[in-house]
Design a protein around this motif. Structure first.
Motif, PDB file in Angstrom:
ATOM      1  N   ASP A   1       0.991  -1.571  -0.055  1.00 18.71           N
ATOM      2  CA  ASP A   1       0.059   0.003  -0.473  1.00 18.71           C
ATOM      3  C   ASP A   1       1.035   1.572   0.185  1.00 18.71           C
ATOM      4  O   ASP A   1       0.044   1.940  -0.245  1.00 18.71           O
ATOM      5  CB  ASP A   1      -1.104   0.048   0.863  1.00 18.71           C
ATOM      6  N   PHE A   2       2.074   1.529   1.014  1.00 20.69           N
ATOM      7  CA  PHE A   2       3.184   2.709   1.235  1.00 20.69           C
ATOM      8  C   PHE A   2       3.212   2.740  -0.324  1.00 20.69           C
ATOM      9  O   PHE A   2       3.192   3.884  -1.003  1.00 20.69           O
ATOM     10  CB  PHE A   2       3.640   2.451   1.906  1.00 20.69           C
ATOM     11  N   ALA A   3       4.155   1.741  -1.479  1.00 17.85           N
ATOM     12  CA  ALA A   3       4.931   2.136  -2.658  1.00 17.85           C
ATOM     13  C   ALA A   3       3.587   2.786  -3.759  1.00 17.85           C
ATOM     14  O   ALA A   3       3.054   3.130  -4.666  1.00 17.85           O
ATOM     15  CB  ALA A   3       5.481   1.249  -2.603  1.00 17.85           C
ATOM     16  N   ASP A   4       2.193   1.693  -3.556  1.00 13.26           N
ATOM     17  CA  ASP A   4       1.065   1.893  -4.685  1.00 13.26           C
ATOM     18  C   ASP A   4       0.483   2.949  -4.144  1.00 13.26           C
ATOM     19  O   ASP A   4       0.084   3.719  -5.414  1.00 13.26           O
ATOM     20  CB  ASP A   4       0.288   0.828  -4.238  1.00 13.26           C
ATOM     21  N   TYR A   5       0.514   3.871  -3.132  1.00 12.16           N
ATOM     22  CA  TYR A   5      -0.392   5.000  -2.940  1.00 12.16           C
ATOM     23  C   TYR A   5       0.640   6.173  -4.242  1.00 12.16           C
ATOM     24  O   TYR A   5      -0.807   7.131  -5.144  1.00 12.16           O
ATOM     25  CB  TYR A   5       0.361   5.813  -1.699  1.00 12.16           C
ATOM     26  N   TYR A   6       1.351   5.851  -4.862  1.00  7.83           N
ATOM     27  CA  TYR A   6       2.543   7.032  -5.637  1.00  7.83           C
ATOM     28  C   TYR A   6       1.576   6.573  -6.809  1.00  7.83           C
ATOM     29  O   TYR A   6       2.129   7.357  -7.433  1.00  7.83           O
ATOM     30  CB  TYR A   6       3.862   6.532  -5.049  1.00  7.83           C
ATOM     31  N   SER A   7       1.794   5.327  -7.334  1.00  6.20           N
ATOM     32  CA  SER A   7       1.066   4.893  -8.452  1.00  6.20           C
ATOM     33  C   SER A   7      -0.185   4.850  -8.879  1.00  6.20           C
ATOM     34  O   SER A   7      -0.484   3.771  -9.875  1.00  6.20           O
ATOM     35  CB  SER A   7       2.145   3.727  -8.998  1.00  6.20           C
ATOM     36  N   GLU A   8      -1.068   4.790  -7.618  1.00  6.00           N
ATOM     37  CA  GLU A   8      -2.180   4.029  -8.033  1.00  6.00           C
ATOM     38  C   GLU A   8      -3.432   4.687  -9.049  1.00  6.00           C
ATOM     39  O   GLU A   8      -4.515   4.389  -9.772  1.00  6.00           O
ATOM     40  CB  GLU A   8      -2.892   3.992  -7.210  1.00  6.00           C
ATOM     41  N   ASN A   9      -2.886   6.056  -9.622  1.00  5.76           N
ATOM     42  CA  ASN A   9      -3.288   7.322  -9.845  1.00  5.76           C
ATOM     43  C   ASN A   9      -3.078   7.416 -11.127  1.00  5.76           C
ATOM     44  O   ASN A   9      -1.734   7.616 -11.768  1.00  5.76           O
ATOM     45  CB  ASN A   9      -4.454   8.190  -8.981  1.00  5.76           C
ATOM     46  N   PRO A  10      -3.749   8.340 -11.960  1.00  6.14           N
ATOM     47  CA  PRO A  10      -2.693   8.462 -13.082  1.00  6.14           C
ATOM     48  C   PRO A  10      -2.387  10.208 -13.023  1.00  6.14           C
ATOM     49  O   PRO A  10      -2.480  10.675 -11.759  1.00  6.14           O
ATOM     50  CB  PRO A  10      -3.505   9.167 -14.197  1.00  6.14           C
ATOM     51  N   ALA A  11      -0.880  10.210 -13.573  1.00  8.42           N
ATOM     52  CA  ALA A  11      -0.002  11.125 -12.877  1.00  8.42           C
ATOM     53  C   ALA A  11      -0.127  12.364 -12.695  1.00  8.42           C
ATOM     54  O   ALA A  11      -0.228  13.452 -11.827  1.00  8.42           O
ATOM     55  CB  ALA A  11       1.198  11.787 -13.577  1.00  8.42           C
ATOM     56  N   ALA A  12      -1.410  12.716 -14.030  1.00  4.06           N
ATOM     57  CA  ALA A  12      -1.544  14.466 -14.157  1.00  4.06           C
ATOM     58  C   ALA A  12      -2.369  14.491 -12.506  1.00  4.06           C
ATOM     59  O   ALA A  12      -2.568  15.521 -12.180  1.00  4.06           O
ATOM     60  CB  ALA A  12      -2.228  14.655 -14.903  1.00  4.06           C
ATOM     61  N   SER A  13      -3.246  13.414 -13.041  1.00  2.00           N
ATOM     62  CA  SER A  13      -4.022  14.020 -11.519  1.00  2.00           C
ATOM     63  C   SER A  13      -4.086  14.015 -10.103  1.00  2.00           C
ATOM     64  O   SER A  13      -4.115  14.544  -8.930  1.00  2.00           O
ATOM     65  CB  SER A  13      -5.682  12.703 -11.735  1.00  2.00           C
ATOM     66  N   PHE A  14      -3.413  12.732  -9.788  1.00  2.00           N
ATOM     67  CA  PHE A  14      -2.160  12.529  -8.449  1.00  2.00           C
ATOM     68  C   PHE A  14      -1.624  13.843  -8.476  1.00  2.00           C
ATOM     69  O   PHE A  14      -1.579  14.983  -7.307  1.00  2.00           O
ATOM     70  CB  PHE A  14      -1.422  11.937  -8.805  1.00  2.00           C
TER      71      PHE A  14
END
Length: 330
Positions: free
Chosen positions: A144-157
């Motif tokens: 979960d900790f690592a996935d938080y940074y990649s689970e959404n499209p970069a632009a919207s994140f």
């Protein structure tokens, strides 16, 4: 206010100012000084009329006269590019530099609290059990900790992170209205979040992953939050200790200057948001990702020191170039 008596008493001043404005190209030095003085008087008259009279004709006449006088006194408007340049080379960096000791104190306090709390969480299984179950902790540190940074499209994140961080920074500054008293609690809450995550990661020997994901964007992001907290605390302290100036004058000057930080941090946090969205979850080696974060941090600190110190030597405060025009009135 007896508006007829007011007009009768001040009409000669208005007529004289109108005459000076019309003949501004041929004024002597004494007449230029008179023009500036009368402009301030009439600007004050306009303020009095607006607050005490409903006469639209008088308000319109004085507004037009003040506008023409201001143009004569100040000349052409400052080009927009010059205002932007001044903001980034004077206003923002000098306010940040003047708050440097508050900034350092906030940073040190945050790091000490988060480090001590994180070590406490990492070393005590009983504490970890009150936070989450062993399976949930394993899920957090492994995925979960690592996935938080990649689970959404970069632009919207990036947009979401930017908006959230800008709001946190704005809150730190707004808390100055309450003498800055809520700021330590807000910082503690953020330190607690960092400490819990770091402590849980350390308890599973994942501290390298924690720092590898936090440092690229976290250095600049937290530095910006610390700066917002520092200027908020400094503004709150101005209410308590205004120095040699009157309290209302010190608060007005400092308050206007602090707004420079609020606007400047929007840009800084935009950069950190881009790093968090595009660099932190990227496939670059850890040293490269952390190196980008360190570079962004060094550039920002150097920018504040170089431009802030230079502006301070020139006795800049970060306040607006032209304070509101007023004249004494009874």
């Amino acid at each position: 206010m007896d508006i007829d008596a007011f007009v009768t008493a001040h009409r000669p001043v208005w007529d004289r100012l109108d005459h000076l404005v019309k003949n501004r190209s041929s004024l002597t030095g004494t007449e230029v000084d008179e023009l500036v003085e009368l402009y301030q008087r009439v600007a004050t008259h306009l303020s009095m009329v607006r607050s005490s009279s409903k006469d639209p004709l008088l308000v319109g006449r004085l507004s037009a006269l003040v506008a023409r006088a201001r143009s004569a006194v100040t000349g052409a408007h400052t080009p927009a590019w010059r205002e932007v340049t001044r903001f980034f080379t004077v206003s923002f960096p000098v306010v940040a530099y003047r708050a440097r000791w508050w900034w350092l104190a906030v940073t040190a306090a945050f790091l000490v609290v988060s480090w001590v709390m994180g070590a406490w969480v990492a070393a005590n299984p009983d504490v970890q059990a009150t936070i989450a179950s062993p399976d949930e902790i394993t899920q957090l540190v492994n995925e979960d900790f690592a996935d938080y940074y990649s689970e959404n499209p970069a632009a919207s994140f990036a947009g979401r992170v930017w908006t959230n961080n800008a709001w946190v920074a704005a809150q730190m500054i707004m808390y100055a209205v309450l003498l800055g008293l809520p700021i330590p609690y807000a910082l503690y809450a953020n330190a607690e979040n960092v400490a819990v995550s770091g402590g849980l990661m350390a308890s599973r020997d994942k501290l390298d992953i924690f720092f590898g994901l936090i440092l690229p964007h976290g250095l600049l992001e937290l530095t910006a939050i610390f700066l917002a907290a520092a200027v908020g605390l400094r503004l709150g302290w101005t209410v308590i200790d205004p120095g040699p100036r009157r309290r209302i004058e010190a608060l007005a000057e400092q308050g206007r200057a602090v707004m420079s930080v609020a606007m400047g941090l929007v840009v800084v946090l935009f950069v950190s948001g881009l790093i968090e969205a595009f660099v932190t979850p990227s496939g670059l080696p850890t040293w490269a990702r952390v190196g980008i974060g360190v570079l962004a941090e060094v550039v920002f600190i150097a920018y504040v020191i170089v431009f802030g110190r230079r502006a301070l030597r020139e006795n800049e405060t970060g306040d607006i170039e032209r304070a509101p025009d007023v004249a004494p009135t009874a």
